[in-house]
Design a protein around this motif. Structure first.
Motif, PDB file in Angstrom:
ATOM      1  N   VAL A   1      34.661  29.463  49.153  1.00  0.00           N
ATOM      2  CA  VAL A   1      35.762  30.629  48.650  1.00  0.00           C
ATOM      3  C   VAL A   1      35.596  30.411  47.129  1.00  0.00           C
ATOM      4  N   GLY A   2      35.724  31.272  46.357  1.00  0.00           N
ATOM      5  CA  GLY A   2      36.003  31.371  45.057  1.00  0.00           C
ATOM      6  C   GLY A   2      36.591  32.632  44.439  1.00  0.00           C
ATOM      7  N   PHE A   3      37.751  32.388  43.537  1.00  0.00           N
ATOM      8  CA  PHE A   3      38.277  33.549  42.709  1.00  0.00           C
ATOM      9  C   PHE A   3      38.102  33.203  41.211  1.00  0.00           C
ATOM     10  N   ASP A   4      37.220  34.193  40.694  1.00  0.00           N
ATOM     11  CA  ASP A   4      37.021  33.997  39.241  1.00  0.00           C
ATOM     12  C   ASP A   4      36.776  35.248  38.467  1.00  0.00           C
ATOM     13  N   ASN A   5      36.769  35.082  37.087  1.00  0.00           N
ATOM     14  CA  ASN A   5      36.247  36.088  36.509  1.00  0.00           C
ATOM     15  C   ASN A   5      35.227  35.764  35.325  1.00  0.00           C
ATOM     16  N   ALA A   6      34.303  34.706  35.863  1.00  0.00           N
ATOM     17  CA  ALA A   6      33.578  34.094  34.861  1.00  0.00           C
ATOM     18  C   ALA A   6      32.377  35.131  34.433  1.00  0.00           C
ATOM     19  N   HIS A   7      31.887  35.967  35.167  1.00  0.00           N
ATOM     20  CA  HIS A   7      30.714  37.108  34.952  1.00  0.00           C
ATOM     21  C   HIS A   7      31.352  38.327  35.379  1.00  0.00           C
ATOM     22  N   ALA A   8      30.646  39.419  35.031  1.00  0.00           N
ATOM     23  CA  ALA A   8      30.691  40.671  35.460  1.00  0.00           C
ATOM     24  C   ALA A   8      29.989  41.064  36.738  1.00  0.00           C
TER      25      ALA A   8
END
Length: 120
Positions: free
Chosen positions: A59-66
């Motif tokens: 599971v991952g929640f992120d905003n590292a890339h578009a």
């Protein structure tokens, strides 16, 4: 002027923390305050992840890339930065505030841990 998100302090305090679930699963937090941009309008760079026994991200929640998100009647593609990973799927995530992000993340973690038989 909008009210300050008081749950933001809780989220920022988790930066660098690793929490173990059972003996072979763990959750890792990386959260930094950054300059507000169109890509990060909430002023955060974050990655909240659940890892399995082999180190794989479950599971991952992120905003590292578009990511490309398709929406609307014309099925127009837009670039989104906030997103979530679940096993091998990737979906846009609609960030509203830090408390909701944490709640959504832990809910997804619980669901996956139940699915793989770690918790009942």
């Amino acid at each position: 002027m909008s009210a300050r998100d008081t749950s933001l302090d809780t989220l920022l305090d988790l930066d660098g923390q690793t929490m173990f679930v059972g003996e072979t699963y763990w959750v890792k937090f990386a959260v930094k305050a950054v300059t507000v941009t169109p890509q990060r309008p909430h002023g955060l760079r974050y990655s909240l992840t659940l890892h399995g026994p082999g180190g794989e991200r479950l599971v991952g929640f992120d905003n590292a890339h578009a990511i490309s998100a398709v929406s609307g009647p014309s099925r127009k593609s837009t670039q989104k930065y906030d997103h979530k990973h679940r096993f091998r799927t990737l979906r846009p995530y609609e960030y509203s505030d830090a408390a909701t992000l944490l709640e959504d993340f832990w809910s997804e973690v619980d669901g996956v841990l139940k699915e793989v038989g770690v918790i009942k």
